[in-house]
Design an enzyme around this catalytic site. Sequence first.
Site, mmCIF file in Angstrom:
data_model
loop_
_atom_site.group_PDB
_atom_site.id
_atom_site.type_symbol
_atom_site.label_atom_id
_atom_site.label_comp_id
_atom_site.label_asym_id
_atom_site.label_seq_id
_atom_site.Cartn_x
_atom_site.Cartn_y
_atom_site.Cartn_z
ATOM 1 N N ASP A 1 0.847 -1.118 0.002
ATOM 2 C CA ASP A 1 -0.113 0.016 0.079
ATOM 3 C C ASP A 1 0.565 1.146 0.053
ATOM 4 O OD1 ASP A 1 -2.089 2.007 0.359
ATOM 5 O OD2 ASP A 1 -3.304 0.029 0.913
ATOM 6 N N HIS B 1 2.468 1.963 -3.259
ATOM 7 C CA HIS B 1 1.536 2.835 -3.773
ATOM 8 C C HIS B 1 1.831 4.171 -3.720
ATOM 9 C CE1 HIS B 1 -2.282 -0.179 -3.351
ATOM 10 N NE2 HIS B 1 -1.254 -0.697 -3.767
#
Length: 391
Positions: A214, A237
């Site tokens: 993430d 991310h």
Amino acid sequence: MGFISVLTLSVLVSWTIGGVAAATYSVVDHGAKGDGQTDDTQAFTDTWNAVCSDAAAPTFQVPASKTFLLGQVLFQGPCQSNVHVEISGNILRPSGLWSGGVGSWIVFNNVNGLSIDSTGVIDCQGSAYWTCRNNHQCSDAPSALTVLNANGSRLSGLKLINSPSKHLIVGWSVGVTIDRINITAPGDSPNTDGVFILQSQHVSLSNSIMSTGDDCVAIGDGNLDVNVTQITCGPGHGISIGSLGRENSKAQVERIHVSDCSIFNATNGLRIKTWQGGSGYAKNISFESIDLATVDNPILIDQYYCPRKDCAVNQSTTLQVSNVRYNNIAGTTTAVTAINLNCSQSVTCTDITLQNINIQSAAPGGTVVANCSNAQGTVVGVVTPTVPCLN
Ligand SMILES: *[C@@H]1O[C@H](CO)[C@@H](O)[C@H](O)[C@H]1NC(C)=O
Ligand SMILES: *[C@@H]1O[C@H](CO)[C@@H](O)[C@H](O)[C@H]1NC(C)=O
Ligand SMILES: *[C@@H]1O[C@H](CO)[C@@H](O)[C@H](O)[C@H]1NC(C)=O
Ligand SMILES: *[C@@H]1O[C@H](CO)[C@@H](O)[C@H](O)[C@H]1NC(C)=O
Ligand SMILES: *[C@@H]1O[C@H](CO)[C@@H](O)[C@H](O)[C@H]1NC(C)=O
Ligand SMILES: *[C@@H]1O[C@H](CO)[C@@H](O)[C@H](O)[C@H]1NC(C)=O
Ligand SMILES: *[C@@H]1O[C@H](CO)[C@@H](O)[C@H](O)[C@H]1NC(C)=O
Ligand SMILES: *[C@@H]1O[C@H](CO)[C@@H](O)[C@H](O)[C@H]1NC(C)=O
């Protein structure tokens, strides 16, 4: 063993402060086995209680060459003086799912002046949670290490691997230095953010490496003056401001400066994400000197953030994004849209500066474009791809 000899064992005089001996309390002297099998949670708690009631700047020590199995633990303050935590050995979370709520595995709360120096590995063994979440059997999972209400704290050298969810959360703190962190989890592990900072002021995060499933770094609501520098991020991310304004909340974020970072093999590069609805602002943000390699959305302002795609779009309010500067950003993207300023129809983004940007397609001969909606600002120097919507 009598009381006195236990005390002698556990108190190794290491330095002096104002003439008072500063003591080191080893978890081993409070009964921890460090064999990787025996539950050492009680020993850690007992050690903390001794350290926290020592008024002469004590050290909590996790000794080297051992692995301590640790259950959920809360290191609660306030303490009698500033506490130093020295993690030389390894710490292991039991690998299964918890029966109760999720929360966080290791929490420090209300400990101003906390300093943590670590050379050990904190292994959160989160894979059972990833499987559970991927199978939609768990809706949430525990975070690894959470530091709350810790003004004037310093976290250095932490190596965290495989958290069930977020790796390091820092919140409600003023004046925090985070340095030389190494966070690793598989690129496909769900919600395993690296560092999440919220409701804090004057925070610096530097010289760190993050490979996660993430956001490598997420700057949440209520942050003022956060500097993020020299971070290597990928896979992951990217580096995010947000998400902000969820469930019509008010968010206030300002003076966030990200510089000298390298982001590779990531779904996003530099992202600001806000939900529709909500109020407040995200302003005075800069991203400078960032290298990108094979990043899907290198520069993205997404004011329609809605990961589950179940939100009402075009609501009449949302928080305002303003005074955002991207300077000296270069590298490659796997997508066509290299720059995407997707701002709210109700509250436009203002004072966006794009300066000296060169983003090329990672595919040989591939083209890239910039898209924007409801964004105002300026282009300075040479910006590739061209951004027709800005002056
Ligand atoms: C940290 O500092 C802020 C600002 O001075 C203060 O409001 C807050 O109560 C302090 N937190 C703690 C845990 O002492
Ligand atoms: C960070 O941790 C990973 C995984 O344990 C390791 O492979 C890597 O060498 C570490 N990097 C540094 C700079 O210590
Ligand atoms: C990019 O990340 C994906 C997902 O984690 C991984 O499978 C792949 O090997 C990575 N590629 C490179 C070049 O690092
Ligand atoms: C962040 O960087 C700015 C600009 O260099 C500086 O004024 C500020 O003091 C820094 N803040 C922290 C917490 O390091
Ligand atoms: C933006 O932040 C920097 C440092 O954090 C500060 O020096 C500057 O005054 C701020 N600019 C505005 C317009 O608020
Ligand atoms: C902007 O966001 C909206 C809502 O999610 C989406 O429909 C649209 O495609 C986005 N525009 C771009 C250029 O990504
Ligand atoms: C928001 O409304 C505008 C104008 O009505 C429309 O062009 C745009 O596509 C809408 N955005 C979304 C995400 O529905
Ligand atoms: C993005 O910009 C390109 C080039 O200007 C345009 O062709 C495309 O339709 C835009 N995409 C969206 C989703 O607005």
